[in-house]
Scaffold this motif. Structure first.
Motif, PDB file in Angstrom:
ATOM      1  N   TYR A 288     -35.389  27.634 -55.960  1.00 55.28           N
ATOM      2  CA  TYR A 288     -36.319  28.615 -56.509  1.00 55.28           C
ATOM      3  C   TYR A 288     -37.750  28.253 -56.132  1.00 55.28           C
ATOM      4  CZ  TYR A 288     -36.853  25.077 -60.190  1.00 55.28           C
ATOM      5  OH  TYR A 288     -37.070  23.912 -60.880  1.00 55.28           O
TER       6      TYR A 288
ATOM      7  N   HIS B 222     -41.056  25.576 -52.857  1.00 51.05           N
ATOM      8  CA  HIS B 222     -39.636  25.653 -53.210  1.00 51.05           C
ATOM      9  C   HIS B 222     -39.070  24.346 -53.753  1.00 51.05           C
ATOM     10  CE1 HIS B 222     -40.262  28.974 -50.358  1.00 51.05           C
ATOM     11  NE2 HIS B 222     -39.536  29.614 -51.266  1.00 51.05           N
TER      12      HIS B 222
ATOM     13  N   ARG C 242     -27.948  30.698 -62.925  1.00 50.94           N
ATOM     14  CA  ARG C 242     -27.962  31.312 -61.592  1.00 50.94           C
ATOM     15  C   ARG C 242     -28.654  32.666 -61.589  1.00 50.94           C
ATOM     16  NH1 ARG C 242     -21.875  30.857 -59.252  1.00 50.94           N
ATOM     17  NH2 ARG C 242     -22.921  30.890 -57.254  1.00 50.94           N
TER      18      ARG C 242
ATOM     19  N   LEU D  74     -33.631  31.910 -56.131  1.00 47.91           N
ATOM     20  CA  LEU D  74     -33.460  32.498 -54.801  1.00 47.91           C
ATOM     21  C   LEU D  74     -32.047  32.303 -54.257  1.00 47.91           C
ATOM     22  CD1 LEU D  74     -36.834  31.249 -53.280  1.00 47.91           C
ATOM     23  CD2 LEU D  74     -36.322  33.511 -54.266  1.00 47.91           C
ATOM     24  N   GLN D  75     -31.473  31.133 -54.501  1.00 46.38           N
ATOM     25  CA  GLN D  75     -30.119  30.823 -54.026  1.00 46.38           C
ATOM     26  C   GLN D  75     -29.438  29.953 -55.066  1.00 46.38           C
ATOM     27  OE1 GLN D  75     -29.732  29.249 -50.003  1.00 46.38           O
ATOM     28  NE2 GLN D  75     -31.816  29.900 -49.571  1.00 46.38           N
ATOM     29  N   SER D  76     -28.109  30.055 -55.101  1.00 51.71           N
ATOM     30  CA  SER D  76     -27.364  29.187 -56.017  1.00 51.71           C
ATOM     31  C   SER D  76     -25.951  28.984 -55.496  1.00 51.71           C
ATOM     32  CB  SER D  76     -27.310  29.797 -57.419  1.00 51.71           C
ATOM     33  OG  SER D  76     -26.530  30.978 -57.412  1.00 51.71           O
ATOM     34  N   ALA D  77     -25.358  27.885 -55.914  1.00 54.11           N
ATOM     35  CA  ALA D  77     -23.961  27.604 -55.579  1.00 54.11           C
ATOM     36  C   ALA D  77     -23.367  26.795 -56.715  1.00 54.11           C
ATOM     37  CB  ALA D  77     -23.872  26.820 -54.271  1.00 54.11           C
TER      38      ALA D  77
END
Length: 181
Positions: free
Chosen positions: A81, A115, A137, A143-146
């Protein structure tokens, strides 16, 4: 009759052979699927098809166990993020504190001037861990997640992770001495 011998009508008879704790069985696949599987085995460095198939079966059984909301699991949630985005860091921290029994640890890494990478280790019942991960999430500004979870179904969970019994690990200096010896 050998396991691969064709029966009447050309169908193969499949039998299991017990070898101690190992059972042997036959598998029928389309040639193209087998070729793709062999290529995957080669790329991943599997010693043989049996090793690769055991891995696939374990993964599918793990996925089935993870579907149980009462099943115990542990895993890693990774978020990227922009830390300049309003109060996102504060909101993420607040959500983690509200679920402190599920969050074992957090690693925060500054990727660049804007970031951040946040890595959380989670442990608990699937019905609690997944919703927490989903809330984190879906926070506005992520912005991205896993999420990567694994089942703890066959592991002893008598003591919480924070009460891990003390035992010795090789120190960096010991490892360094061994390498240079």
């Amino acid at each position: 009759i050998p396991a691969h011998a064709p029966a009447q009508g050309g169908a193969a008879i499949q039998r299991s052979f017990a070898m101690g704790d190992i059972a042997r069985f036959g598998v029928s696949l389309e040639q193209e699927l087998l070729d793709d599987f062999d290529e995957l085995c080669r790329k991943r460095g599997c010693a043989n098809r049996s090793e690769a198939l055991r891995h696939c079966i374990r993964r599918e059984l793990k996925e089935e166990a993870l579907a149980n909301p009462q099943g115990r699991c542990a895993g890693v949630l990774t978020l990227i993020y922009d830390h300049h985005d309003s109060d996102l860091p504060r909101r993420l921290t607040s959500m983690q504190h509200e679920a402190h029994s599920l969050v074992l640890s957090t690693l925060h890494v500054h990727l660049d001037s804007h970031h951040c990478l946040e890595i959380m280790t989670l442990k608990g019942m699937g019905g609690e861990v997944r919703p927490l991960a989903d809330r984190l999430r879906s926070a506005k500004g992520v912005l991205q997640s896993a999420l990567s979870l694994t089942t703890l179904e066959n592991m002893d969970d008598a003591a919480p992770a924070r009460e891990h019994p003390r035992h010795e690990h090789e120190s960096f200096s010991t490892l360094k001495k061994v390498r240079h010896a």
